[in-house]
Design an enzyme around this catalytic site. Structure first.
Site, PDB file in Angstrom:
ATOM      1  N   LYS A  45     -27.578  12.319 -22.167  1.00  0.00           N
ATOM      2  CA  LYS A  45     -27.207  13.715 -21.881  1.00  0.00           C
ATOM      3  C   LYS A  45     -25.817  14.004 -22.454  1.00  0.00           C
ATOM      4  O   LYS A  45     -25.050  13.069 -22.737  1.00  0.00           O
ATOM      5  CB  LYS A  45     -27.230  13.959 -20.369  1.00  0.00           C
ATOM      6  CG  LYS A  45     -26.216  13.149 -19.586  1.00  0.00           C
ATOM      7  CD  LYS A  45     -26.511  13.156 -18.087  1.00  0.00           C
ATOM      8  CE  LYS A  45     -25.489  12.338 -17.328  1.00  0.00           C
ATOM      9  NZ  LYS A  45     -25.926  12.036 -15.959  1.00  0.00           N
ATOM     10  N   TYR A 268       7.102  21.553 -24.994  1.00  0.00           N
ATOM     11  CA  TYR A 268       7.036  22.741 -24.133  1.00  0.00           C
ATOM     12  C   TYR A 268       7.569  22.424 -22.743  1.00  0.00           C
ATOM     13  O   TYR A 268       7.246  21.373 -22.175  1.00  0.00           O
ATOM     14  CB  TYR A 268       5.590  23.205 -23.987  1.00  0.00           C
ATOM     15  CG  TYR A 268       5.032  23.923 -25.187  1.00  0.00           C
ATOM     16  CD1 TYR A 268       5.594  25.094 -25.663  1.00  0.00           C
ATOM     17  CD2 TYR A 268       3.901  23.421 -25.822  1.00  0.00           C
ATOM     18  CE1 TYR A 268       5.046  25.757 -26.754  1.00  0.00           C
ATOM     19  CE2 TYR A 268       3.340  24.078 -26.905  1.00  0.00           C
ATOM     20  CZ  TYR A 268       3.922  25.254 -27.369  1.00  0.00           C
ATOM     21  OH  TYR A 268       3.362  25.901 -28.437  1.00  0.00           O
TER      22      TYR A 268
HETATM   23  C1  LIG Z   1     -25.951  10.646 -15.604  1.00  0.00           C
HETATM   24  C2  LIG Z   1     -27.057  10.037 -14.837  1.00  0.00           C
HETATM   25  C3  LIG Z   1     -27.380   8.683 -14.982  1.00  0.00           C
HETATM   26  C4  LIG Z   1     -26.514   7.720 -15.761  1.00  0.00           C
HETATM   27  O1  LIG Z   1     -25.425   7.339 -14.941  1.00  0.00           O
HETATM   28  P1  LIG Z   1     -24.291   6.310 -15.461  1.00  0.00           P
HETATM   29  O2  LIG Z   1     -23.381   6.192 -14.298  1.00  0.00           O
HETATM   30  O3  LIG Z   1     -23.632   6.955 -16.628  1.00  0.00           O
HETATM   31  O4  LIG Z   1     -24.978   5.044 -15.819  1.00  0.00           O
HETATM   32  C5  LIG Z   1     -28.524   8.206 -14.350  1.00  0.00           C
HETATM   33  N1  LIG Z   1     -29.290   9.020 -13.592  1.00  0.00           N
HETATM   34  C6  LIG Z   1     -28.985  10.329 -13.390  1.00  0.00           C
HETATM   35  C7  LIG Z   1     -29.848  11.160 -12.513  1.00  0.00           C
HETATM   36  C8  LIG Z   1     -27.855  10.869 -13.995  1.00  0.00           C
HETATM   37  O5  LIG Z   1     -27.550  12.156 -13.784  1.00  0.00           O
END
Ligand SMILES: *Cc1c(COP(=O)(O)O)cnc(C)c1O
Length: 374
Positions: A45, A268
Site C-alpha cells: 500500500k 529561519y
Molecule cells: C499496513 C498493514 C499491514 C502491514 O503492517 P506492517 O506493520 O507494515 O507489517 C498488515 N495488515 C494490515 C491490515 C495493514 O493495514
C-alpha cells in the site's frame, strides 16, 4: 576558473537508491520462518511504503510472492498493470470504495469487506454474478476496521451471503505486535479464534503483520501480511536489534560551505546560535522532500562518514549541518548521507519523533530514484 562540468554541477542534487535485492532478502527471511502451509503476502500500500510499487511488487513476485495488499482500488488497478501474471491476488484493504464492482471484477481486485454492511452492499453490487472473491475482516480489538461480534453473528446466519461470496480469507489486524509482551497480543489471538470459530465454517485465516510474524507460529495461520519489515523498518519498535536490511540509501549534496563566527545564527527564526567558530554545510534536502521539519536542530547527517548535527530549521529545499568535526575537506558537491548504512530509517524517525513508516511514506518526488539489485 574551474570548468563547471568538471566540478559535477550537472549531476543530480539528491539520489534515492532503493535496494530491491535487500527487499527480496527481507521477504525470504520472513518466509523461512513460516511453515509449509502458510503463504507470505506483501503489503505494498501507499506505493510500497513510498518506495515504488511498480518496481517492488514485480521484484517480490520474482521471489514467489503471489498475494499483494494495497490500500485502495486505484492502487490495485495500478498494481495489476505491473504484475507479470494474471493469477496473483490483489486485496484492497479499505474495502469496496472508489471503483465499481465491474472495475473490481475487470482488474481482478479482491475487496476486504470490513463490516456486515459492506457484505450487504457488495452482495447487491455483484448480484447475479458468479461467487465474488472477498476477504472478511473481523475486528479483534483494534477498533479501526472490521466486523463487530454482532456483524459476525449476522454473517454466520446469512446463507445467501455465503453463497454469493467466495471468501478467500478471514483476517484481523494486531494493534500491539511491535511490543511482544503486550497482553493485547494474546487477547486478540483468543478473540480471533473465538470469532472465527463462531462463523462455523472451514475457512482460511490471516492475522499477522510483520511484527505478528515474529510473535511465533500460532499467529501465522494461512497467510501473513508483512509490510514494514520488507522495507527494512524494525517491526519490533522497542528493540535496537533489527533483523532486516535497510532498503533505501538517501543522499543529498552539499551546495555551499561557509564559516560561522561565534554568536552567528542559522536559518529561519534564528533558532540556532553558534558558541564558537564553526563550519556549516548547506545541503539540498528539505521538508518538501520529506525531510521532516521536526528534524530542525535535532536531526543528523553523515558526511565523509562523520555524524554532523542539523543546525537551525529545516526549510523547504535545504538544511544546514555543522561540519566542524569532519577532518577531511568538505566541499560543495560532496554528498551527505541522510538515510543509509550509518543511519537507518528508524534512527531518523527517532530523531524526528515519529516512526520509520512515516519517514519512508513522506519521501518526496524530487529525488533521482535508482533501483539497485534488480
Ligand atoms: C499496513 C498493514 C499491514 C502491514 O503492517 P506492517 O506493520 O507494515 O507489517 C498488515 N495488515 C494490515 C491490515 C495493514 O493495514
Amino acid at each position: 576558473m574551474t570548468d563547471p562540468a568538471a566540478s559535477g554541477h550537472e549531476a543530480p542534487l539528491s539520489t534515492l537508491e532503493i535496494h530491491l535485492d535487500r527487499i527480496a532478502w527481507n521477504y525470504l527471511f520472513l518466509k523461512k520462518r513460516l511453515s509449509a502451509g502458510t503463504d507470505c503476502s506483501a503489503v505494498v500500500k501507499a506505493d510500497a511504503y513510498g518506495l515504488g510499487a511498480d518496481k517492488v511488487a514485480p521484484a517480490l513476485h520474482r521471489q514467489g510472492c503471489r498475494h499483494f495488499f494495497v490500500g485502495n482500488a486505484d492502487e490495485g488497478v495500478a498494481l495489476r498493470q505491473v504484475l507479470p501474471d494474471a493469477d496473483s491476488s490483489i486485496y484492497i484493504l479499505n474495502g469496496p470504495w472508489g471503483a465499481t464492482a465491474g472495475d473490481f471484477a475487470h482488474h481482478r481486485l479482491v475487496p476486504v469487506l470490513n463490516s456486515y454492511a459492506d457484505v450487504q452492499f457488495w452482495m447487491a453490487a455483484v448480484a447475479g454474478k458468479a461467487p465474488s472473491p472477498v476477504v472478511l475482516h473481523i475486528d479483534t480489538g483494534m477498533n479501526r476496521l472490521g466486523f463487530s461480534a454482532a456483524d459476525v453473528a449476522a454473517m454466520k446466519n446469512d446463507a445467501a451471503a455465503w453463497q454469493a461470496l467466495d471468501v478467500r480469507y478471514v483476517m484481523s489486524h494486531l494493534a500491539c505486535a511491535d511490543d511482544p509482551p503486550h497482553r493485547k497480543n494474546q487477547e486478540q489471538l483468543d478473540r480471533f479464534r473465538d470469532l472465527t470459530q463462531a462463523l462455523g465454517r472451514p475457512l482460511r485465516f490471516s492475522l499477522a503483520n510483520s511484527a505478528g510474524i515474529l510473535l511465533g507460529s500460532k499467529y501465522h495461520y494461512d497467510l501473513v501480511r508483512p509490510g514494514c519489515a520488507l522495507y527494512g523498518i524494525n517491526p519490533l519498535s522497542f528493540s535496537d536489534h533489527n533483523n532486516f536490511q535497510g532498503a533505501v540509501t538517501l543522499r543529498a549534496r552539499i551546495v555551499q560551505v561557509r564559516d560561522l563566527a561565534p554568536a552567528d545564527t542559522v536559518g529561519y527564526g534564528a533558532t540556532y546560535t553558534t558558541k564558537s567558530r564553526a563550519k556549516a554545510a548547506t545541503i539540498s534536502v528539505g521538508y518538501a522532500d520529506g525531510y521532516l521539519r521536526s528534524l530542525s536542530d535535532r536531526g543528523y547527517v553523515f558526511i565523509h562518514g562523520v555524524k554532523c548535527p542539523v543546525i537551525g530549521r529545516v526549510s523547504m529545499d535545504l538544511i544546514t549541518a555543522d561540519v566542524s568535526q569532519v577532518t577531511r575537506p568538505v566541499q560543495p558537491g560532496d554528498w551527505a548521507e541522510i538515510i543509509g548504512t550509518h543511519q537507518p530509517v528508524d534512527s531518523v524517525a527517532r530523531q524526528a519523533g515519529t516512526i520509520g513508516y512515516e519517514i519512508l511514506t513522506a519521501l518526496g518526488t524530487r529525488y533521482k530514484k535508482e533501483y539497485t539489485g534488480v
